[in-house]
Scaffold this motif. Sequence first.
Motif, PDB file in Angstrom:
ATOM      1  N   ILE A  74      19.954  29.524 -22.654  1.00 53.21           N
ATOM      2  CA  ILE A  74      19.358  28.898 -23.815  1.00 53.21           C
ATOM      3  C   ILE A  74      17.855  29.182 -23.859  1.00 53.21           C
ATOM      4  O   ILE A  74      17.197  29.250 -22.826  1.00 53.21           O
ATOM      5  N   LEU A  75      17.351  29.417 -25.052  1.00 53.31           N
ATOM      6  CA  LEU A  75      15.950  29.691 -25.354  1.00 53.31           C
ATOM      7  C   LEU A  75      15.524  31.134 -25.098  1.00 53.31           C
ATOM      8  O   LEU A  75      14.357  31.464 -25.247  1.00 53.31           O
ATOM      9  N   TYR A  76      16.434  32.018 -24.760  1.00 53.08           N
ATOM     10  CA  TYR A  76      16.068  33.428 -24.626  1.00 53.08           C
ATOM     11  C   TYR A  76      15.780  34.022 -26.003  1.00 53.08           C
ATOM     12  O   TYR A  76      16.534  33.807 -26.955  1.00 53.08           O
ATOM     13  N   LEU A  80      11.888  35.048 -22.011  1.00 60.70           N
ATOM     14  CA  LEU A  80      12.149  33.616 -22.022  1.00 60.70           C
ATOM     15  C   LEU A  80      10.824  32.929 -22.315  1.00 60.70           C
ATOM     16  O   LEU A  80       9.890  33.025 -21.535  1.00 60.70           O
ATOM     17  N   PRO A  81      10.691  32.271 -23.458  1.00 57.38           N
ATOM     18  CA  PRO A  81       9.398  31.681 -23.839  1.00 57.38           C
ATOM     19  C   PRO A  81       8.830  30.751 -22.776  1.00 57.38           C
ATOM     20  O   PRO A  81       9.553  30.012 -22.115  1.00 57.38           O
ATOM     21  N   ASP A 128      15.344  42.507 -36.556  1.00 53.97           N
ATOM     22  CA  ASP A 128      16.102  41.248 -36.646  1.00 53.97           C
ATOM     23  C   ASP A 128      16.112  40.491 -35.321  1.00 53.97           C
ATOM     24  O   ASP A 128      17.151  40.325 -34.701  1.00 53.97           O
ATOM     25  N   PRO A 129      14.949  40.014 -34.879  1.00 56.03           N
ATOM     26  CA  PRO A 129      14.906  39.266 -33.616  1.00 56.03           C
ATOM     27  C   PRO A 129      15.663  37.939 -33.726  1.00 56.03           C
ATOM     28  O   PRO A 129      15.744  37.341 -34.806  1.00 56.03           O
ATOM     29  N   ARG A 130      16.202  37.497 -32.624  1.00 56.28           N
ATOM     30  CA  ARG A 130      16.958  36.250 -32.567  1.00 56.28           C
ATOM     31  C   ARG A 130      16.547  35.465 -31.329  1.00 56.28           C
ATOM     32  O   ARG A 130      15.906  35.998 -30.419  1.00 56.28           O
ATOM     33  N   ILE A 131      16.949  34.206 -31.301  1.00 61.98           N
ATOM     34  CA  ILE A 131      16.700  33.385 -30.115  1.00 61.98           C
ATOM     35  C   ILE A 131      17.910  32.484 -29.889  1.00 61.98           C
ATOM     36  O   ILE A 131      18.467  31.919 -30.833  1.00 61.98           O
ATOM     37  N   ASN A 154       9.174  29.741 -12.708  1.00 59.76           N
ATOM     38  CA  ASN A 154      10.264  30.074 -13.604  1.00 59.76           C
ATOM     39  C   ASN A 154      10.760  28.817 -14.315  1.00 59.76           C
ATOM     40  O   ASN A 154      10.568  27.709 -13.836  1.00 59.76           O
ATOM     41  N   PRO A 155      11.426  29.001 -15.465  1.00 57.04           N
ATOM     42  CA  PRO A 155      11.940  27.832 -16.178  1.00 57.04           C
ATOM     43  C   PRO A 155      12.920  27.040 -15.317  1.00 57.04           C
ATOM     44  O   PRO A 155      13.677  27.597 -14.533  1.00 57.04           O
ATOM     45  N   VAL A 156      12.897  25.735 -15.481  1.00 65.00           N
ATOM     46  CA  VAL A 156      13.811  24.858 -14.765  1.00 65.00           C
ATOM     47  C   VAL A 156      14.709  24.173 -15.785  1.00 65.00           C
ATOM     48  O   VAL A 156      14.216  23.548 -16.725  1.00 65.00           O
TER      49      VAL A 156
END
Length: 268
Positions: A61-63, A80-81, A166-169, A202-204
């Motif tokens: 999620i959130l990529y 990954l934001p 066409d970027p996506r997230i 890194n994201p947790v």
Amino acid sequence: MNKIRDWELIMNKKVGFVSSVIVASLLSACGGVRPDVEESDNFIDIGGIEFRKKGSTNAAILYAGVRREGWVDTFDPKFLPVLSKEIRARQVTRVFNKETGRLAFESAASAGINLSNDSNSATAAVQSNVTGKYSVFTLFDVNDFVAELNSDANKKNLALLKRYEDPRIITSIATVFDRESSKKFGALGRLSLNITNPATGNPVFNLKSEVSGDSVATLSNGTVFAYEYARLCWEKVNDKVRVATIEVDRPGLDGNCPAGTKETAADL
């Protein structure tokens, strides 16, 4: 070529009304209900919504990334934001239909997650005895998340993403967890997915009970077997192109970005 084009225009006018009647009749006969999603499709029905399942095991999620079309609809992650504050994604459903169970079982088995009393065998009998929970988490604080995307911390990566057509997230994920985590799910009730990303780490991804605040499991204890992504809608403010909002990109017919925004940053 002009004569052919003129003939096409004439014929379109003549058959336009008939075609409209046929289409209306077909829609009426279908009753607005989509056909069941078959195993050969690229999508799986979860709670009445079609999620993408091809290449989804590695999705998180959130990529942010790019949609790739071809013989398989896939997602090519780019970054990954970076999040400077916690963002919560609500658990919106738990799913138990036949195909969902099969895909979750296969993904969990490939990730070494124990879902049943005998998960070493991928037989139909074992699949019917799967005891794990398959949960769907969806990002719901859109405004806060858009602000994070436009922050200075994501400036460099977002500039690269603007170059794509066409970027996506990824905004929703269907995740399967091990049996022990599933027991805690049942005991603690409502859950939320908390996502933090310290500037130096890194994201947790951490699951917490909304009632007690106790931690249940981290996302590393499970695996994603289906996902949903959203298009980025861009706007220009004071000669600066930024993300205006995100819109869920569902399979098939879909809406466009809101008025005043564009799917492709280069169009601004």
